[in-house]
Design an enzyme around this catalytic site. Structure first.
Site, PDB file in Angstrom:
ATOM      1  N   LYS A 143     -33.168   0.775  17.472  1.00 52.55           N
ATOM      2  CA  LYS A 143     -34.363   0.133  16.921  1.00 52.55           C
ATOM      3  C   LYS A 143     -34.059  -1.343  16.677  1.00 52.55           C
ATOM      4  CE  LYS A 143     -37.478   0.482  12.927  1.00 52.55           C
ATOM      5  NZ  LYS A 143     -37.780   1.196  11.661  1.00 52.55           N
ATOM      6  N   LYS A 181     -29.674  -0.008  14.244  1.00 53.56           N
ATOM      7  CA  LYS A 181     -30.860  -0.657  13.684  1.00 53.56           C
ATOM      8  C   LYS A 181     -30.499  -2.103  13.380  1.00 53.56           C
ATOM      9  CE  LYS A 181     -34.360  -0.237  10.053  1.00 53.56           C
ATOM     10  NZ  LYS A 181     -34.796   0.544   8.863  1.00 53.56           N
ATOM     11  N   GLU A 192     -21.106   2.410  15.591  1.00 56.52           N
ATOM     12  CA  GLU A 192     -22.020   3.093  14.669  1.00 56.52           C
ATOM     13  C   GLU A 192     -22.510   4.405  15.280  1.00 56.52           C
ATOM     14  OE1 GLU A 192     -22.974   2.496  11.648  1.00 56.52           O
ATOM     15  OE2 GLU A 192     -22.870   0.351  11.203  1.00 56.52           O
ATOM     16  N   TYR A 198     -46.408   3.310  18.273  1.00 54.57           N
ATOM     17  CA  TYR A 198     -47.717   3.342  17.619  1.00 54.57           C
ATOM     18  C   TYR A 198     -48.841   3.596  18.620  1.00 54.57           C
ATOM     19  CZ  TYR A 198     -44.958   1.452  13.821  1.00 54.57           C
ATOM     20  OH  TYR A 198     -43.991   1.290  12.858  1.00 54.57           O
ATOM     21  N   ARG A 237     -43.532  -4.380   7.484  1.00 61.50           N
ATOM     22  CA  ARG A 237     -43.451  -4.621   6.044  1.00 61.50           C
ATOM     23  C   ARG A 237     -44.829  -4.730   5.424  1.00 61.50           C
ATOM     24  NH1 ARG A 237     -38.067  -8.430   6.794  1.00 61.50           N
ATOM     25  NH2 ARG A 237     -36.759  -6.657   7.414  1.00 61.50           N
ATOM     26  N   ARG A 240     -31.952  -8.181   4.896  1.00 59.85           N
ATOM     27  CA  ARG A 240     -31.155  -6.950   4.980  1.00 59.85           C
ATOM     28  C   ARG A 240     -29.956  -7.124   5.895  1.00 59.85           C
ATOM     29  NH1 ARG A 240     -36.789  -3.805   5.508  1.00 59.85           N
ATOM     30  NH2 ARG A 240     -37.166  -3.456   3.289  1.00 59.85           N
TER      31      ARG A 240
END
Length: 325
Positions: free
Chosen positions: A248, A196, A233, A313, A206, A217
């Site tokens: 992502k 990510k 990771e 979406y 957001r 972040r």
């Protein structure tokens, strides 16, 4: 002698093109991310994501049923609470919006779909970070993991079949897996947000969760420049028991999807994020792109890169288009 080879022979008719097509997208490979807003009495449009809404509990159920009937393979649920605090306690609360809505959907849909839930604190904290903060204002990795374990149990008990730890805390998959197994939820799976990136493409999301974030972040999400780190990771999450791994965003990171596919021995997911959605919708609204063709081409590109599962979406709408082909 010229030309000896005519590749266009294989492109001449729609039937030929279908016959030799190398990659396809099917509705079953799509997952629909959905938002449910605590206390909402009617759906709330998300301005930066035209066509996407924050659902009421009632409209959430109806839209989820429609997605399943269209053939969509899964649903990923995000909660938008009315109140937030420093520890994101609403994410652990069995009566919080996310957990209540998970129970709604499980009761409505049973095993007709794969019900997934976002396991992160950012929607529930008053500072908008994915974990709790220490005295210096930094995200405290290990203190956050303890809360993730509690969230995992709350979501599993609410009916989620797969949990999506998305906060990019070190060790999050292992802690969630251990908590689930210890409580007897051995059949509840983990969709690991293994890769990510700290991406600008998350902007509209957001708005969707009414994020309270100040700052950024970058200390826990990954550097968009790094592929080797992404593979490290992924390896860590696989070792900790991930059932699926995810990249992502998707479209700007097709090379990373391919790299992860080559090392992962579990299904690979990719999240076609809010910024990807918003760009296509904006361009299509201006008449600059053919909306349907662009959506389907983008999904095809993500599949071609190696994703087995795509969070999008457009999932419900695209499922209808795909069945018409």
């Amino acid at each position: 002698m010229f030309p000896n080879h005519r590749p266009r022979r294989l492109r001449r008719t729609p039937a030929l093109r279908r016959l030799v097509s190398e990659t396809e997208v099917r509705p079953r490979q799509l997952v629909l991310p959905m938002f449910v807003k605590e206390g909402a009495t009617e759906p709330v449009p998300i301005a930066s994501m035209p066509g996407v809404v924050q659902h009421t509990r009632d409209t959430l159920r109806k839209a989820a049923v429609a997605a399943v009937q269209a053939g969509v393979g899964g649903i990923m649920l995000f909660g938008v609470p009315q109140t937030r605090d420093a520890t994101g306690s609403g994410g652990v609360d069995p009566n919080g919006v996310l957990n209540v809505s998970l129970r709604d959907l499980r009761a409505e849909l049973g095993d007709d779909t794969v019900l997934m839930s976002d396991l992160c604190l950012d929607e529930f904290t008053d500072h908008g970070h994915c974990g709790v903060l220490d005295d210096n204002g930094n995200v405290d990795n290990d203190a956050t993991l303890a809360i993730y374990a509690d969230m995992a149990l709350a979501q599993a008990e609410a009916g989620a079949q797969y949990l999506g730890p998305s906060g990019m805390m070190d060790g999050q998959v292992g802690v969630v897996r251990e908590a689930l197994d210890a409580a007897g939820h051995v059949d509840t799976g983990v969709l690991a947000y293994s890769v990510k990136f700290a991406s600008a493409f998350f902007g509209p999301f957001r708005d969707a969760v009414e994020s309270q974030l100040t700052g950024d972040r970058m200390s826990y999400q990954q550097d968009p420049a790094n592929v080797r780190e992404a593979l490290r990771e992924t390896a860590l999450d696989l070792n900790e028991g991930a059932d699926l791994v995810m990249v992502k965003p998707a479209l700007a990171y097709l090379d990373v999807i391919r790299a992860v596919r080559e090392v992962a021995d579990v299904p690979v997911a990719a999240y076609q994020v809010s910024g990807e959605y918003a760009m296509v919708e904006a361009a299509a609204a201006n008449g600059w792109l053919d909306r349907r063709r662009t959506v389907l081409e983008s999904l095809l590109a993500i599949r071609r890169a190696g994703a087995d599962v795509i969070l999008s979406y457009w999932a419900t709408e695209a499922a209808g288009w795909l069945d018409q082909r």
